[in-house]
Motif scaffolding. Structure first.
Motif, mmCIF file in Angstrom:
data_model
loop_
_atom_site.group_PDB
_atom_site.id
_atom_site.type_symbol
_atom_site.label_atom_id
_atom_site.label_comp_id
_atom_site.label_asym_id
_atom_site.label_seq_id
_atom_site.Cartn_x
_atom_site.Cartn_y
_atom_site.Cartn_z
ATOM 1 N N UNK A 336 17.584 -8.364 -25.562
ATOM 2 C CA UNK A 336 16.473 -7.490 -25.190
ATOM 3 C C UNK A 336 15.204 -8.283 -24.928
ATOM 4 N N UNK A 337 14.866 -9.198 -25.813
ATOM 5 C CA UNK A 337 13.629 -9.975 -25.648
ATOM 6 C C UNK A 337 13.674 -10.827 -24.391
ATOM 7 N N UNK A 338 14.861 -11.326 -24.026
ATOM 8 C CA UNK A 338 14.999 -12.090 -22.779
ATOM 9 C C UNK A 338 14.841 -11.179 -21.564
ATOM 10 N N UNK A 339 15.395 -9.968 -21.647
ATOM 11 C CA UNK A 339 15.322 -9.030 -20.527
ATOM 12 C C UNK A 339 13.890 -8.650 -20.193
ATOM 13 N N UNK A 340 13.008 -8.667 -21.182
ATOM 14 C CA UNK A 340 11.631 -8.228 -20.952
ATOM 15 C C UNK A 340 10.870 -9.111 -19.970
ATOM 16 N N UNK A 341 11.364 -10.318 -19.720
ATOM 17 C CA UNK A 341 10.694 -11.172 -18.742
ATOM 18 C C UNK A 341 10.671 -10.500 -17.373
ATOM 19 N N UNK A 342 11.722 -9.748 -17.056
ATOM 20 C CA UNK A 342 11.750 -9.019 -15.788
ATOM 21 C C UNK A 342 10.675 -7.929 -15.773
ATOM 22 N N UNK A 343 10.513 -7.243 -16.896
ATOM 23 C CA UNK A 343 9.479 -6.205 -16.988
ATOM 24 C C UNK A 343 8.091 -6.813 -16.862
ATOM 25 N N UNK A 344 7.907 -8.002 -17.439
ATOM 26 C CA UNK A 344 6.598 -8.657 -17.404
ATOM 27 C C UNK A 344 6.158 -8.980 -15.975
ATOM 28 N N UNK A 345 7.107 -9.120 -15.076
ATOM 29 C CA UNK A 345 6.769 -9.441 -13.686
ATOM 30 C C UNK A 345 6.882 -8.219 -12.780
ATOM 31 N N UNK A 346 7.029 -7.038 -13.390
ATOM 32 C CA UNK A 346 7.124 -5.781 -12.640
ATOM 33 C C UNK A 346 8.258 -5.804 -11.621
ATOM 34 N N UNK A 347 9.316 -6.540 -11.947
ATOM 35 C CA UNK A 347 10.476 -6.584 -11.067
ATOM 36 C C UNK A 347 10.283 -7.394 -9.805
ATOM 37 N N UNK A 348 9.192 -8.166 -9.716
ATOM 38 C CA UNK A 348 8.961 -8.977 -8.511
ATOM 39 C C UNK A 348 10.056 -10.031 -8.357
ATOM 40 N N UNK A 349 10.504 -10.217 -7.133
ATOM 41 C CA UNK A 349 11.560 -11.191 -6.887
ATOM 42 C C UNK A 349 11.025 -12.614 -7.021
ATOM 43 N N UNK A 350 11.841 -13.465 -7.609
ATOM 44 C CA UNK A 350 11.442 -14.867 -7.763
ATOM 45 C C UNK A 350 11.581 -15.646 -6.468
ATOM 46 N N UNK A 351 12.142 -15.020 -5.402
ATOM 47 C CA UNK A 351 12.380 -15.766 -4.169
ATOM 48 C C UNK A 351 11.511 -15.314 -3.006
ATOM 49 N N UNK A 352 10.554 -14.412 -3.251
ATOM 50 C CA UNK A 352 9.613 -14.023 -2.206
ATOM 51 C C UNK A 352 8.415 -14.959 -2.211
ATOM 52 N N UNK A 353 8.122 -15.561 -1.086
ATOM 53 C CA UNK A 353 7.016 -16.516 -1.010
ATOM 54 C C UNK A 353 5.697 -15.876 -1.429
ATOM 55 N N UNK A 354 5.438 -14.646 -0.978
ATOM 56 C CA UNK A 354 4.177 -13.979 -1.314
ATOM 57 C C UNK A 354 4.090 -13.671 -2.792
ATOM 58 N N UNK A 355 5.200 -13.207 -3.389
ATOM 59 C CA UNK A 355 5.202 -12.859 -4.810
ATOM 60 C C UNK A 355 4.923 -14.078 -5.674
ATOM 61 N N UNK A 356 5.414 -15.227 -5.264
ATOM 62 C CA UNK A 356 5.228 -16.450 -6.035
ATOM 63 C C UNK A 356 4.006 -17.259 -5.594
ATOM 64 N N UNK A 357 3.224 -16.710 -4.663
ATOM 65 C CA UNK A 357 1.963 -17.320 -4.230
ATOM 66 C C UNK A 357 2.155 -18.796 -3.866
#
Length: 425
Positions: A336-357
């Protein structure tokens, strides 16, 4: 973490101290600047916890078989049932525990949270410090095989001048690191913690590497550009351009004018987002809800992790490798604690250039593309995303868990990627 303390026994302390000395870790590195100690750590899971795991596996109520002949509904019952039988009767966690305890492990508190990490120094002079970040559903276990090739390159086909000192932390909420009790532990905050860790270890120049969540964490470090960070290497780059991201969000078609490689990347991304992204959507919105299953059922936890690789993790990994990782999640109750990392980023994809600035990164960036990755990032997209791309290479084997699947190949890529940075500093 039930029935397990992060405070090592006296025997564990002595063992860790001896290991540290054998690997060139001077006694001074066991205490950070100021009042923040770095404590040696030894894994010692009580036998009662392992017995309880086996009891729960044996008591599992399984679902009906899938109604199709392929994996389109998820993990197929017959093969998974056999793996679970093995896990509950023959699998030996103590072997994994021994692998971990053969390495110098430590705990230090950063930003109010205990951070577990492995630190292995090279025997070669002038080794370049390297911090490696794992992802989900991974852990430090997925990085163990790459330690030897990176710290001792001469034993693995490399040169002494390519050696690294390796630091591998467990992300907050993962493995033996502490579990956040409040919000805010996103990649940016983890990146700041990693910079503090490297400073605390006395490194005034270093590089960073990561795949999966390790990619946005390393990228955040590059955006923040802490003192001493020379550059980063990532094997899941955030290269998807805005127009491609918009087309994917709309359900296609692909934008006009794409090259053959770009069209192939778009097709892979379409498949991924339509069929295999459900885990991210659930954990990005309801980590607590899925967490009840992950905390209560070892087979439920295993299925959630196994399905990440389309239900075929053993296609590219040894069965015990995968179960070492799943068992670590179970014994530390970190699903559960590991899964929360996805919630912390509001589900933003790690592979979108804009999302990762990515446009905000000025430090040198190196990219290796593995053929079995979620998508094969085209070099054209990579050069658009990273304005200081110093290295780009497509290799012929390996997939998402590069350090786990192809440790020698990943190590050779990291050596090549950072070679010019060694010369320029």
């Amino acid at each position: 973490m039930p029935a397990m303390s992060l405070t090592p026994t006296r025997r564990g302390l002595l063992a860790a101290a001896a290991a540290a000395g054998a690997l060139g870790l001077l006694p001074g590195t066991l205490r950070a600047a100021g009042s923040d100690p770095i404590r040696p750590f030894t894994v010692n899971i009580p036998q009662a916890e392992i017995d309880e795991l086996r009891r729960r596996i044996a008591a599992t109520r399984l679902p009906d078989p899938e109604t199709v002949d392929d994996r389109s509904q998820g993990i197929k019952l017959a093969s998974f049932q056999e793996t679970m039988r093995y896990w509950g009767t023959e699998y030996d966690w103590r072997k994994a525990e021994h692998k971990l305890n053969a390495l110098p492990q430590f705990i230090t508190e950063i930003d109010g949270l205990d951070i577990h990490f492995i630190q292995v120094k090279s025997r070669h002079a002038n080794a370049l410090p390297l911090i490696i970040t794992h992802g989900w559903p991974g852990s430090v276990i997925e990085q163990l095989k790459v330690i030897g090739p990176l710290t001792d390159p001469t034993a693995h086909g490399g040169q002494a001048e390519d050696a690294f000192d390796v630091v591998i932390p467990s992300m907050p909420g993962y493995g033996f690191s502490g579990k956040p009790t409040g919000t805010g532990w996103n990649p940016e905050r983890i990146a700041r913690a990693w910079a503090e860790l490297m400073q605390r270890l006395g490194y005034n120049r270093y590089v960073a590497q990561g795949g999966d969540w390790g990619s946005p964490v390393s990228s955040a470090m590059a955006r923040q550009a802490p003192a001493g960070l020379l550059g980063i290497h990532i094997n899941l780059p955030a290269t998807i351009p805005p127009e491609v991201a918009a087309a994917l969000a709309a359900g296609g078609p692909a934008p006009a004018g794409l090259s053959e490689k770009e069209r192939a990347a778009f097709a892979s991304l379409e498949t991924f987002f339509k069929k295999y992204r459900a885990y991210g959507a659930i954990m990005g919105t309801r980590p607590q809800t899925i967490g009840y299953s992950l905390a209560d059922s070892p087979v439920g936890l295993a299925a959630w992790i196994f399905d990440y690789n389309n239900g075929e993790p053993e296609r590219v990994l040894d069965r015990d490798d995968v179960l070492d990782n799943v068992t670590l999640y179970w014994l530390t109750n970190t699903g559960t604690s590991a899964a929360r990392l996805y919630w912390e980023t509001s589900g933003q994809s790690v592979i979108l250039a804009a999302a990762q600035k990515t446009s905000d990164i000025s430090l040198p960036v190196a990219v290796t593309v593995f053929p079995g990755e979620v998508y094969r990032a085209p070099e054209t997209w990579a050069r658009r995303a990273y304005r200081n791309l110093i290295y780009f290479n497509e290799v012929d084997k390996g997939g998402h868990f590069a350090a786990w699947e192809q440790p020698e190949l990943l190590a050779s890529e990291v050596r090549a990627a950072f070679r010019q940075l060694r010369k320029s500093t």
